[in-house]
Design a protein around this motif. Structure first.
Motif, mmCIF file in Angstrom:
data_model
loop_
_atom_site.group_PDB
_atom_site.id
_atom_site.type_symbol
_atom_site.label_atom_id
_atom_site.label_comp_id
_atom_site.label_asym_id
_atom_site.label_seq_id
_atom_site.Cartn_x
_atom_site.Cartn_y
_atom_site.Cartn_z
ATOM 1 N N PHE A 74 0.900 -1.253 -0.288
ATOM 2 C CA PHE A 74 -0.224 -0.290 -0.263
ATOM 3 C C PHE A 74 1.154 1.280 0.052
ATOM 4 C CE2 PHE A 74 -2.403 -3.453 1.992
ATOM 5 C CZ PHE A 74 -3.867 -2.717 1.066
ATOM 6 N N GLY A 75 0.112 2.555 -0.944
ATOM 7 C CA GLY A 75 1.295 3.202 -0.888
ATOM 8 C C GLY A 75 0.065 4.823 -1.112
ATOM 9 N N SER A 76 0.849 5.603 0.330
ATOM 10 C CA SER A 76 0.307 6.468 0.829
ATOM 11 C C SER A 76 0.264 8.232 0.423
ATOM 12 C CB SER A 76 -0.699 6.737 1.497
ATOM 13 O OG SER A 76 0.141 5.920 2.529
ATOM 14 N N PHE A 77 -0.162 9.236 0.413
ATOM 15 C CA PHE A 77 0.923 10.230 0.526
ATOM 16 C C PHE A 77 0.468 11.024 1.270
ATOM 17 C CE2 PHE A 77 2.617 14.255 -0.047
ATOM 18 C CZ PHE A 77 4.261 14.504 -0.959
ATOM 19 N N ASP A 78 1.540 11.822 2.535
ATOM 20 C CA ASP A 78 1.431 12.689 3.359
ATOM 21 C C ASP A 78 1.607 13.619 3.541
ATOM 22 O OD1 ASP A 78 0.218 13.947 5.575
ATOM 23 O OD2 ASP A 78 1.610 12.151 7.065
ATOM 24 N N ASP A 79 0.186 14.839 2.885
ATOM 25 C CA ASP A 79 0.909 16.028 2.605
ATOM 26 C C ASP A 79 0.870 16.862 3.547
ATOM 27 O OD1 ASP A 79 -2.019 16.521 3.206
ATOM 28 O OD2 ASP A 79 -1.924 17.420 1.103
ATOM 29 N N ASN A 98 4.298 7.145 2.263
ATOM 30 C CA ASN A 98 4.249 6.439 3.311
ATOM 31 C C ASN A 98 4.246 4.579 2.348
ATOM 32 O OD1 ASN A 98 4.702 8.077 5.408
ATOM 33 N ND2 ASN A 98 2.298 8.292 5.354
ATOM 34 N N ILE A 99 4.503 3.946 2.548
ATOM 35 C CA ILE A 99 5.154 2.561 2.330
ATOM 36 C C ILE A 99 4.270 1.542 3.162
ATOM 37 C CG2 ILE A 99 6.934 2.439 1.363
ATOM 38 C CD1 ILE A 99 6.133 0.331 -1.190
ATOM 39 N N THR A 100 3.357 0.639 2.924
ATOM 40 C CA THR A 100 3.267 -0.228 3.730
ATOM 41 C C THR A 100 3.571 -1.508 2.976
ATOM 42 O OG1 THR A 100 1.913 0.952 5.136
ATOM 43 C CG2 THR A 100 2.265 -0.617 5.705
ATOM 44 N N LEU A 101 4.320 -2.654 3.957
ATOM 45 C CA LEU A 101 4.126 -4.134 2.954
ATOM 46 C C LEU A 101 4.783 -4.853 3.863
ATOM 47 C CD1 LEU A 101 7.594 -3.907 0.973
ATOM 48 C CD2 LEU A 101 7.162 -2.328 2.290
ATOM 49 N N ASN A 102 4.589 -6.137 4.437
ATOM 50 C CA ASN A 102 5.012 -7.425 5.681
ATOM 51 C C ASN A 102 4.957 -6.334 7.232
ATOM 52 O OD1 ASN A 102 5.402 -8.914 3.816
ATOM 53 N ND2 ASN A 102 7.479 -8.991 3.667
ATOM 54 N N SER A 103 4.110 -6.088 7.415
ATOM 55 C CA SER A 103 3.451 -5.263 8.739
ATOM 56 C C SER A 103 4.886 -4.102 9.019
ATOM 57 C CB SER A 103 3.356 -6.433 9.958
ATOM 58 O OG SER A 103 2.487 -7.254 9.256
ATOM 59 N N LYS A 104 5.262 -3.422 7.906
ATOM 60 C CA LYS A 104 6.190 -2.027 8.645
ATOM 61 C C LYS A 104 5.682 -1.237 7.646
ATOM 62 C CE LYS A 104 9.731 -5.535 9.436
ATOM 63 N NZ LYS A 104 9.704 -6.571 9.303
ATOM 64 N N THR A 105 6.022 -0.314 7.995
ATOM 65 C CA THR A 105 5.044 1.398 7.108
ATOM 66 C C THR A 105 6.879 2.405 6.746
ATOM 67 O OG1 THR A 105 3.243 0.812 7.660
ATOM 68 C CG2 THR A 105 3.584 3.181 6.739
ATOM 69 N N ALA A 106 6.933 2.447 5.821
ATOM 70 C CA ALA A 106 8.207 3.356 5.907
ATOM 71 C C ALA A 106 7.747 4.812 5.474
ATOM 72 C CB ALA A 106 9.201 2.451 5.686
ATOM 73 N N SER A 107 8.289 5.766 5.542
ATOM 74 C CA SER A 107 8.281 7.394 5.084
ATOM 75 C C SER A 107 9.671 7.118 3.999
ATOM 76 C CB SER A 107 8.091 7.942 6.064
ATOM 77 O OG SER A 107 6.799 7.540 6.680
ATOM 78 N N PHE A 108 8.884 7.397 2.285
ATOM 79 C CA PHE A 108 10.022 8.887 2.009
ATOM 80 C C PHE A 108 10.410 10.285 2.339
ATOM 81 C CE2 PHE A 108 11.894 10.222 -1.690
ATOM 82 C CZ PHE A 108 13.740 10.174 -1.809
ATOM 83 N N LYS A 109 10.474 10.745 2.505
ATOM 84 C CA LYS A 109 10.806 12.591 2.271
ATOM 85 C C LYS A 109 11.812 13.143 1.306
ATOM 86 C CE LYS A 109 10.579 15.970 6.126
ATOM 87 N NZ LYS A 109 8.572 15.935 6.207
ATOM 88 N N GLU A 110 10.899 13.798 0.370
ATOM 89 C CA GLU A 110 11.520 14.062 -0.860
ATOM 90 C C GLU A 110 13.018 15.307 -0.336
ATOM 91 O OE1 GLU A 110 11.290 14.274 -3.761
ATOM 92 O OE2 GLU A 110 10.965 12.829 -3.752
ATOM 93 N N ASN A 111 12.869 15.832 0.607
ATOM 94 C CA ASN A 111 13.370 17.250 1.254
ATOM 95 C C ASN A 111 15.269 16.811 1.886
ATOM 96 O OD1 ASN A 111 12.481 16.522 3.804
ATOM 97 N ND2 ASN A 111 11.725 19.103 4.372
ATOM 98 N N VAL A 112 14.905 15.227 2.694
ATOM 99 C CA VAL A 112 16.231 15.137 2.732
ATOM 100 C C VAL A 112 16.860 13.708 1.713
ATOM 101 C CG1 VAL A 112 14.624 15.433 4.804
ATOM 102 C CG2 VAL A 112 14.681 13.144 4.283
ATOM 103 N N ARG A 113 15.890 13.870 0.906
ATOM 104 C CA ARG A 113 16.712 12.451 0.483
ATOM 105 C C ARG A 113 16.480 11.159 0.144
ATOM 106 N NH1 ARG A 113 17.608 13.375 -5.250
ATOM 107 N NH2 ARG A 113 18.986 12.467 -4.814
#
Length: 201
Positions: free
Chosen positions: A126-131, A137-152
């Protein structure tokens, strides 16, 4: 004709997304841009001139890179001119922006995503964007990781495991067991009716 034939080598079409005046086609093994009501005529120097076309769907232009969205269109999220999604078959997470495709999972998380995306137990991503926080945010295997543009990069592993999520009017919402939850409350570490312990990668 208003239909368009694509190469069978690209696999099945998993998602269509409009961007500006074009349509982005996300296939299992390739990402393409279909010009809408226009065609590109290329000069000898490689520059393109756009011409009008009465057909609804014009020329198909593939993005550079041998990536697709596999069979996980639920990993797709869009914000502004950027879109994010995973390619389970290749074990990567990608961003499609004005400069083309970028493998964002390589920013310090390549091993994590190779292991988890290629895990046979991973069936949905599952993917979603928190504005509010500007995070994908990407959720897989009971984990949610977040990618942030300004920290690359991937600054955090979240302690909530949603079934889906979206942003609306600068508020981030997720779904759990068919219920809608807002993430703008003051309680920290409390999700879906109870405290959630942080998980490790």
């Amino acid at each position: 004709p208003i239909t368009k034939d694509l190469s069978p080598s690209y696999g099945s079409i998993q998602k269509l997304h409009t961007r500006d005046s074009d349509t982005i086609v996300l296939c299992e093994d390739k990402i393409l841009r279909v010009l809408t009501n226009k065609d590109a005529l290329y000069n000898a120097d490689g520059n393109a001139n756009i011409t009008s076309n009465r057909a609804v769907l014009g020329q198909t232009v593939p993005f550079a890179g041998e990536f697709g969205i596999s069979k996980n269109p639920e990993s797709f999220a869009s914000y502004g001119f950027r879109t994010y999604f995973s390619d389970k078959a290749r074990g990567v997470v990608l961003r499609l922006s004005r400069d083309g495709l970028t493998e964002i999972s390589s920013h310090g998380m390549s091993d994590f995503f190779v292991d988890n995306l290629k895990d046979p137990a991973t069936t949905t991503v599952f993917g979603s964007f928190d504005d509010q926080t500007n995070c994908y945010n990407i959720t897989l295997n009971s984990k949610t990781a977040s990618f942030k543009e300004n920290v690359r990069g991937w600054p955090t592993l979240k302690s909530f495991i949603p079934e889906s999520g979206l942003s609306l009017n600068n508020t981030y919402y997720t779904f759990k067991n068919g219920e809608l939850y807002s993430h703008d409350n003051a309680s920290r570490g409390v999700f879906y009716g109870g405290a959630v312990a942080a998980t490790s990668m």
